[in-house]
Enzyme design. Structure first.
Site, mmCIF file in Angstrom:
data_model
loop_
_atom_site.group_PDB
_atom_site.id
_atom_site.type_symbol
_atom_site.label_atom_id
_atom_site.label_comp_id
_atom_site.label_asym_id
_atom_site.label_seq_id
_atom_site.Cartn_x
_atom_site.Cartn_y
_atom_site.Cartn_z
ATOM 1 N N PRO A 180 8.859 10.613 5.924
ATOM 2 C CA PRO A 180 8.034 11.257 4.889
ATOM 3 C C PRO A 180 7.302 12.460 5.465
ATOM 4 O O PRO A 180 6.898 12.460 6.623
ATOM 5 C CB PRO A 180 7.001 10.177 4.520
ATOM 6 N N THR A 194 0.847 -1.205 0.000
ATOM 7 C CA THR A 194 0.000 0.000 0.000
ATOM 8 C C THR A 194 0.880 1.253 0.000
ATOM 9 O O THR A 194 2.059 1.195 0.359
ATOM 10 C CB THR A 194 -0.905 0.070 1.258
ATOM 11 N N TYR A 215 7.123 13.833 13.987
ATOM 12 C CA TYR A 215 6.711 14.093 15.372
ATOM 13 C C TYR A 215 7.540 13.287 16.363
ATOM 14 O O TYR A 215 7.342 13.384 17.564
ATOM 15 C CB TYR A 215 5.199 13.981 15.579
ATOM 16 N N SER A 236 -7.608 3.432 24.760
ATOM 17 C CA SER A 236 -7.616 2.290 25.683
ATOM 18 C C SER A 236 -6.181 1.772 25.798
ATOM 19 O O SER A 236 -5.356 2.003 24.908
ATOM 20 C CB SER A 236 -8.525 1.181 25.152
HETATM 21 C C1 HXC Z 1 -9.449 4.538 18.964
HETATM 22 C C2 HXC Z 1 -8.929 2.466 18.141
HETATM 23 C C3 HXC Z 1 -9.096 2.911 16.804
HETATM 24 C C4 HXC Z 1 -9.465 4.281 16.624
HETATM 25 C C5 HXC Z 1 -8.538 0.824 16.753
HETATM 26 N N1 HXC Z 1 -8.585 1.170 18.046
HETATM 27 N N2 HXC Z 1 -8.849 1.877 15.969
HETATM 28 N N3 HXC Z 1 -9.097 3.256 19.201
HETATM 29 N N4 HXC Z 1 -9.634 5.050 17.721
HETATM 30 N N5 HXC Z 1 -9.647 4.788 15.414
HETATM 31 C C6 HXC Z 1 -8.344 0.317 19.188
HETATM 32 C C7 HXC Z 1 -9.313 -0.872 19.228
HETATM 33 O O1 HXC Z 1 -10.551 -0.495 19.805
HETATM 34 C C8 HXC Z 1 -8.537 -1.853 20.112
HETATM 35 O O2 HXC Z 1 -8.600 -1.499 21.467
HETATM 36 C C9 HXC Z 1 -7.096 -1.617 19.679
HETATM 37 O O3 HXC Z 1 -7.045 -0.301 19.084
HETATM 38 C C10 HXC Z 1 -6.616 -2.634 18.662
HETATM 39 O O4 HXC Z 1 -7.529 -2.611 17.564
HETATM 40 P P1 HXC Z 1 -7.616 -3.815 16.518
HETATM 41 O O5 HXC Z 1 -8.539 -3.391 15.438
HETATM 42 O O6 HXC Z 1 -7.901 -5.096 17.234
HETATM 43 O O7 HXC Z 1 -6.089 -3.907 16.032
HETATM 44 P P2 HXC Z 1 -5.455 -4.508 14.718
HETATM 45 O O8 HXC Z 1 -6.425 -5.391 13.984
HETATM 46 O O9 HXC Z 1 -4.164 -5.062 15.129
HETATM 47 O O10 HXC Z 1 -5.255 -3.222 13.761
HETATM 48 C C11 HXC Z 1 -4.335 -2.215 14.055
HETATM 49 C C12 HXC Z 1 -4.881 -0.801 13.747
HETATM 50 C C13 HXC Z 1 -5.396 -0.708 12.298
HETATM 51 C C14 HXC Z 1 -3.753 0.178 14.019
HETATM 52 C C15 HXC Z 1 -6.019 -0.506 14.690
HETATM 53 O O11 HXC Z 1 -5.815 0.613 12.017
HETATM 54 C C16 HXC Z 1 -4.363 -1.104 11.290
HETATM 55 O O12 HXC Z 1 -4.226 -2.282 10.951
HETATM 56 N N6 HXC Z 1 -3.564 -0.150 10.794
HETATM 57 C C17 HXC Z 1 -2.461 -0.429 9.806
HETATM 58 C C18 HXC Z 1 -2.358 0.680 8.813
HETATM 59 C C19 HXC Z 1 -2.118 2.029 9.466
HETATM 60 O O13 HXC Z 1 -2.401 2.246 10.643
HETATM 61 N N7 HXC Z 1 -1.569 2.971 8.674
HETATM 62 C C20 HXC Z 1 -1.249 4.286 9.168
HETATM 63 C C21 HXC Z 1 0.144 4.588 8.878
HETATM 64 S S1 HXC Z 1 0.251 6.372 8.618
HETATM 65 P P3 HXC Z 1 -9.638 -2.234 22.492
HETATM 66 O O14 HXC Z 1 -9.366 -1.583 23.803
HETATM 67 O O15 HXC Z 1 -11.018 -1.943 21.958
HETATM 68 O O16 HXC Z 1 -9.303 -3.692 22.464
HETATM 69 C C22 HXC Z 1 1.257 6.975 9.795
HETATM 70 C C23 HXC Z 1 1.588 8.424 9.783
HETATM 71 C C24 HXC Z 1 0.458 9.307 9.321
HETATM 72 O O17 HXC Z 1 1.725 6.292 10.620
HETATM 73 C C25 HXC Z 1 0.740 10.737 9.651
HETATM 74 C C26 HXC Z 1 -0.510 11.571 9.408
HETATM 75 C C27 HXC Z 1 -0.337 13.022 9.672
HETATM 76 P P1 NAP Z 2 -0.391 2.642 4.971
HETATM 77 O O1 NAP Z 2 -0.737 2.673 3.516
HETATM 78 O O2 NAP Z 2 -1.481 2.535 5.963
HETATM 79 O O3 NAP Z 2 0.643 1.449 5.150
HETATM 80 C C1 NAP Z 2 0.883 0.767 6.319
HETATM 81 C C2 NAP Z 2 1.301 -0.625 5.909
HETATM 82 O O4 NAP Z 2 1.745 -1.328 7.060
HETATM 83 C C3 NAP Z 2 0.164 -1.416 5.286
HETATM 84 O O5 NAP Z 2 0.587 -1.921 4.043
HETATM 85 C C4 NAP Z 2 -0.071 -2.559 6.264
HETATM 86 O O6 NAP Z 2 -0.369 -3.768 5.557
HETATM 87 C C5 NAP Z 2 1.278 -2.654 6.965
HETATM 88 N N1 NAP Z 2 1.136 -3.186 8.317
HETATM 89 C C6 NAP Z 2 0.452 -2.619 9.339
HETATM 90 N N2 NAP Z 2 0.517 -3.392 10.421
HETATM 91 C C7 NAP Z 2 1.285 -4.461 10.082
HETATM 92 C C8 NAP Z 2 1.732 -5.602 10.781
HETATM 93 N N3 NAP Z 2 1.381 -5.809 12.055
HETATM 94 N N4 NAP Z 2 2.498 -6.515 10.132
HETATM 95 C C9 NAP Z 2 2.842 -6.323 8.831
HETATM 96 N N5 NAP Z 2 2.464 -5.244 8.113
HETATM 97 C C10 NAP Z 2 1.684 -4.326 8.740
HETATM 98 O O7 NAP Z 2 0.492 3.889 5.404
HETATM 99 P P2 NAP Z 2 1.472 4.851 4.579
HETATM 100 O O8 NAP Z 2 0.875 6.194 4.554
HETATM 101 O O9 NAP Z 2 1.886 4.221 3.309
HETATM 102 O O10 NAP Z 2 2.696 4.924 5.580
HETATM 103 C C11 NAP Z 2 3.895 4.197 5.363
HETATM 104 C C12 NAP Z 2 4.923 4.630 6.384
HETATM 105 O O11 NAP Z 2 5.145 6.037 6.299
HETATM 106 C C13 NAP Z 2 4.524 4.339 7.821
HETATM 107 O O12 NAP Z 2 5.664 3.967 8.564
HETATM 108 C C14 NAP Z 2 3.998 5.666 8.289
HETATM 109 O O13 NAP Z 2 4.062 5.804 9.694
HETATM 110 C C15 NAP Z 2 4.955 6.616 7.578
HETATM 111 N N6 NAP Z 2 4.434 8.001 7.405
HETATM 112 C C16 NAP Z 2 3.470 8.258 6.475
HETATM 113 C C17 NAP Z 2 3.068 9.576 6.253
HETATM 114 C C18 NAP Z 2 2.053 9.932 5.164
HETATM 115 O O14 NAP Z 2 1.807 11.099 4.886
HETATM 116 N N7 NAP Z 2 1.450 8.968 4.508
HETATM 117 C C19 NAP Z 2 3.610 10.608 7.029
HETATM 118 C C20 NAP Z 2 4.566 10.293 8.002
HETATM 119 C C21 NAP Z 2 4.978 8.987 8.168
HETATM 120 P P3 NAP Z 2 -1.345 -4.893 6.178
HETATM 121 O O15 NAP Z 2 -2.555 -4.186 6.662
HETATM 122 O O16 NAP Z 2 -1.568 -5.798 5.004
HETATM 123 O O17 NAP Z 2 -0.569 -5.572 7.257
#
Ligand code: HXC
Ligand code: NAP
Length: 294
Positions: free
Chosen positions: A205, A35, A164, A122
């Site tokens: 990034p 992704t 951050y 949580s």
């Molecule tokens: C509050 C939340 C929540 C939300 C999940 N939780 N989403 N709490 N607000 N939006 C809580 C759940 O209620 C649960 O707590 C706990 O987190 C774990 O949730 P699960 O769904 O069981 O976890 P899991 O299936 O492992 O999924 C992990 C995840 C999910 C982080 C919640 O979003 C995910 O898979 N994300 C991967 C992709 C991602 O996050 N990409 C972002 C990268 S961008 P309880 O207490 O209910 O059990 C980045 C920088 C961006 O990092 C910068 C932007 C400016």
């Molecule tokens: P994204 O599309 O949400 O990608 C996150 C990826 O992590 C997904 O492909 C997800 O795949 C994988 N992942 C999450 N949990 C995982 C686990 N437990 N095991 C294996 N894979 C896992 O986010 P993005 O925007 O491309 O961000 C990429 C990186 O850049 C991250 O480190 C993020 O913190 C950083 N970043 C992004 C931005 C921005 O503007 N986008 C800014 C600052 C930093 P699965 O769900 O298939 O596991």
């Protein structure tokens, strides 16, 4: 007279920043490479001749990685793996070594994040983000380095961070603390493993919107009126700009760079106003009602 034109746009995706074949015959691992930014990073390594191993949990993300690498004509191993699970990581490396060889590069891109006022998190929500972002990065680095050390081979690690890590991230306390850990871990590992030929850097990034962003993050961004005008560059970043930086850091041309964190954000994180704008509490920014412990 100088106009406020912002930073120039980069070349289009597909333009080469390094010589053709820079990564010919090498294996590159990208976690979360199905992704967004991880996929863009994998694409730049593929364009330079690497074969890719993509680790991710969701089959549809692995399938997206396969399609992207097929389009570029790159060999790819798509491996289901949760980076919180040390045994799954070891099994993934076994598969990579059986299919290709010991990787020359590891990009720790996978991370977890969602916006929330800290008082609403949580314990499990906090643990989940730290576990994926920081502990997962540690487990991947550990497994990779142990294999390199055992084989007496050099390698390069690029950890993906966030700015951050330095400033704190209101609304993202869990991710912000975890990314600070990732940056700090990078600095420690670069010193510990440099003598054995293992380079460790961190790449940050800036705002690089993409279609794969989670609904939570997209919702948060939607609240920003004009994303370009909110950046000193007067534009957001493009994914290939991160890909080029990742390939450079892991390339032979950057061998003396280690323990460094490179920020690709058009100076956004250093921005300060001459006159401070009024403070809006995070709950208000997110449209949340006053805190209620129930
Ligand atoms: C509050 C939340 C929540 C939300 C999940 N939780 N989403 N709490 N607000 N939006 C809580 C759940 O209620 C649960 O707590 C706990 O987190 C774990 O949730 P699960 O769904 O069981 O976890 P899991 O299936 O492992 O999924 C992990 C995840 C999910 C982080 C919640 O979003 C995910 O898979 N994300 C991967 C992709 C991602 O996050 N990409 C972002 C990268 S961008 P309880 O207490 O209910 O059990 C980045 C920088 C961006 O990092 C910068 C932007 C400016
Ligand atoms: P994204 O599309 O949400 O990608 C996150 C990826 O992590 C997904 O492909 C997800 O795949 C994988 N992942 C999450 N949990 C995982 C686990 N437990 N095991 C294996 N894979 C896992 O986010 P993005 O925007 O491309 O961000 C990429 C990186 O850049 C991250 O480190 C993020 O913190 C950083 N970043 C992004 C931005 C921005 O503007 N986008 C800014 C600052 C930093 P699965 O769900 O298939 O596991």
């Amino acid at each position: 007279m100088a106009t406020t034109q912002g930073l120039p746009r980069p070349p289009a995706p597909g333009a080469a920043a390094l010589p053709d074949g820079t990564f010919d015959g090498t294996t590159v691992v990208v976690t979360g490479g199905g992704t967004g930014l991880g996929k863009a990073i994998a694409a730049e390594f593929a364009r330079l001749g690497a074969r890719l191993a993509i680790l991710s949990r969701k089959p549809d993300h692995l399938e997206a990685a396969r399609r992207a690498m097929d389009e570029l004509g790159a060999e790819v191993a798509c491996i289901e793996c949760d980076i919180r699970d040390a045994d799954a990581i070891a099994a993934a490396f076994d598969r990579i070594e059986e299919r290709f060889d010991l990787p020359a590069v590891l990009v720790n891109n996978a991370a977890a994040n969602f916006p929330s006022p800290t008082e609403d998190l949580s314990p499990n929500a906090w643990r989940t983000v730290v576990d994926i972002t920081l502990n997962g990065t540690f487990l991947m680095c550990r497994e990779y380095a142990r294999r390199l050390l055992a084989a007496d081979r050099a390698g390069s690690i690029v950890n993906i961070g966030a700015s951050y890590a330095w400033t704190g991230g209101p609304g993202f306390a869990h991710s912000s603390a975890a990314k600070a850990g990732v940056k700090n871990l990078t600095e420690t590992l670069a010193v510990e493993w440099g003598p054995y030929g293992i380079q460790v850097n961190c790449l940050v990034p800036g705002l690089m919107p993409h279609e794969d962003m989670t609904a939570d993050i997209k919702g948060n961004l939607a609240a920003t009126n004009d994303k370009d005008a909110c950046q000193p560059a007067l534009r957001v970043g493009e994914r290939q700009e991160l890909g080029w930086a990742a390939t450079f850091l892991a390339s032979p041309y950057a061998r003396f760079i280690s323990g460094h964190t490179l920020v690709v954000d058009g100076a956004n994180w250093q921005r300060r106003n001459l006159v401070s704008p009024p403070v809006t509490p995070i709950r208000d920014q997110m449209g949340r009602p006053p805190f209620d412990e129930d």
